[in-house]
Design a protein around this motif. Structure first.
Motif, PDB file in Angstrom:
ATOM      1  N   MET A   1       0.938  -1.449  -0.233  1.00  0.00           N
ATOM      2  CA  MET A   1       0.319   0.287  -0.038  1.00  0.00           C
ATOM      3  C   MET A   1       1.523   1.089   0.131  1.00  0.00           C
ATOM      4  O   MET A   1       1.722   0.914   0.950  1.00  0.00           O
ATOM      5  N   ASP A  46      -3.580   0.359  -3.662  1.00  0.00           N
ATOM      6  CA  ASP A  46      -2.363  -1.352  -3.500  1.00  0.00           C
ATOM      7  C   ASP A  46      -1.684  -0.766  -3.651  1.00  0.00           C
ATOM      8  O   ASP A  46      -0.237  -1.780  -3.511  1.00  0.00           O
ATOM      9  N   SER A  47      -0.614  -0.872  -5.230  1.00  0.00           N
ATOM     10  CA  SER A  47       0.139  -0.803  -5.684  1.00  0.00           C
ATOM     11  C   SER A  47       1.002   0.478  -7.357  1.00  0.00           C
ATOM     12  O   SER A  47      -0.231   1.217  -7.164  1.00  0.00           O
ATOM     13  N   CYS A  76     -12.600   0.557  -6.420  1.00  0.00           N
ATOM     14  CA  CYS A  76     -12.126  -0.990  -6.607  1.00  0.00           C
ATOM     15  C   CYS A  76     -12.445  -1.428  -8.752  1.00  0.00           C
ATOM     16  O   CYS A  76     -13.544  -1.495  -8.370  1.00  0.00           O
ATOM     17  N   VAL A  81      -7.982  -7.775  -4.642  1.00  0.00           N
ATOM     18  CA  VAL A  81      -6.846  -6.673  -3.604  1.00  0.00           C
ATOM     19  C   VAL A  81      -8.126  -5.866  -2.677  1.00  0.00           C
ATOM     20  O   VAL A  81      -7.178  -5.671  -2.234  1.00  0.00           O
ATOM     21  N   MET A  85      -7.067  -5.202   1.038  1.00  0.00           N
ATOM     22  CA  MET A  85      -6.275  -4.141   2.039  1.00  0.00           C
ATOM     23  C   MET A  85      -6.854  -3.709   3.633  1.00  0.00           C
ATOM     24  O   MET A  85      -6.468  -2.854   4.314  1.00  0.00           O
ATOM     25  N   GLU A  89      -3.709  -4.987   5.644  1.00  0.00           N
ATOM     26  CA  GLU A  89      -3.464  -4.080   5.753  1.00  0.00           C
ATOM     27  C   GLU A  89      -3.638  -2.407   6.094  1.00  0.00           C
ATOM     28  O   GLU A  89      -3.414  -1.569   5.984  1.00  0.00           O
ATOM     29  N   ALA A  91      -5.897  -0.321   5.689  1.00  0.00           N
ATOM     30  CA  ALA A  91      -6.088   0.212   4.748  1.00  0.00           C
ATOM     31  C   ALA A  91      -7.384   1.728   5.665  1.00  0.00           C
ATOM     32  O   ALA A  91      -7.755   3.248   5.031  1.00  0.00           O
TER      33      ALA A  91
END
Length: 278
Positions: A1, A46-47, A76, A81, A85, A89, A91
């Motif tokens: 992230m 995300d990337s 999204c 993914v 997140m 992660e 997020a």
């Protein structure tokens, strides 16, 4: 992230333009941020540069973020993914109340699952149509005589209390700050009486959607709303803004109004608002 910096936000805006209108709310936030409108948001992906998910969330380093309702939105392209997140992660900060607004309602089951795993309660807040005007040639413009045209103006800070008092989410200090920010930093349009006082108005949210459309009860039935939407749409197109709005499912009057002026929608798409930790 990854959290996006100023240059990356410009690039992300260009990428999202190809995904309009489904990404409209995130695109609208980025459009404002990239034109130096005040913001309390952080934008993460995300990337980079090939992102599948982009999330706007309260910036933990911004002290002013505490003054506003805690709001999150995202776009999204890959639900798995997004799930990763949200589950792995961090997020989103799940520890306090927050609202996810303007998301693709097809993700609602996944959002409920993820919040259940985290033992966070949630409920649907509203379901809406996303109406969009891709270019000004689609706009059906009502006739406006010179007398009415002379009374079309913009709101100013002396009108904040009136807008706050009549807005269905208003009437409180937080809404007052929000409306002050919108009138100070984003386009607005109103129709005034002979003394320059607003009789009807429309604003633009900080994610660039048109909203807060209102006509004082004693001045309804004169076509003011059509004039306001048309005037604002032309102005937004001329200045490069996206031209769109969210209309709640039960608000058939506003839905018919925007459709009659040339706004379109994808009939299979709905946007949703969910609140968590309420």
């Amino acid at each position: 992230m990854k959290s996006l910096n100023k240059d990356e936000l410009q690039i992300a805006e260009g990428v999202l333009l190809k995904h309009m209108p489904k990404c409209a709310k995130v695109y609208g936030y980025l459009y404002g941020i990239n034109r130096n409108k005040p913001t309390t948001l952080e934008v993460v992906v995300d990337s980079w540069p090939d992102f599948k998910v982009i999330i706007c969330r309260p910036d933990p380093k911004n002290r002013r973020a505490l003054e506003f309702m805690k709001k999150v939105t995202y776009y999204c392209m890959d639900e798995q993914v997004l799930r990763k997140m949200l589950t792995e992660e961090n997020a989103i900060d799940w520890s306090t109340y927050f609202l996810i607004g303007g998301f693709d309602f097809s993700h609602s089951s996944m959002l409920k699952e993820v919040s259940a795993v985290r033992e966070v309660n949630n409920r649907g807040y509203t379901l809406v149509h996303l109406l969009y005007l891709p270019d000004s040639s689609s706009l059906i413009t009502p006739a406006v005589d010179s007398e009415l045209e002379s009374r079309i103006s913009s709101l100013n800070l002396s009108h904040v209390d009136l807008v706050n008092k009549t807005w269905k989410f208003g009437g409180n200090e937080r809404a007052l700050k929000n409306i002050t920010n919108l009138i100070s930093n984003f386009p607005s349009c109103c129709i005034t009486d002979g003394q320059g006082q607003p009789l009807a108005w429309i604003l633009v949210y900080d994610y660039c959607a048109m909203g807060l459309l209102y006509t004082l009860p004693e001045h309804r039935g004169k076509g003011y709303a059509k004039v306001l939407i048309s005037t604002m749409s032309k102005r937004l197109h001329a200045e490069g803004y996206p031209v769109y709005c969210f209309i709640e499912e039960e608000n058939t009057l506003s839905y018919s109004l925007f459709k009659s002026l040339g706004f379109t929608e994808n009939p299979s798409y709905r946007a949703g608002w969910f609140e968590f930790n309420y």
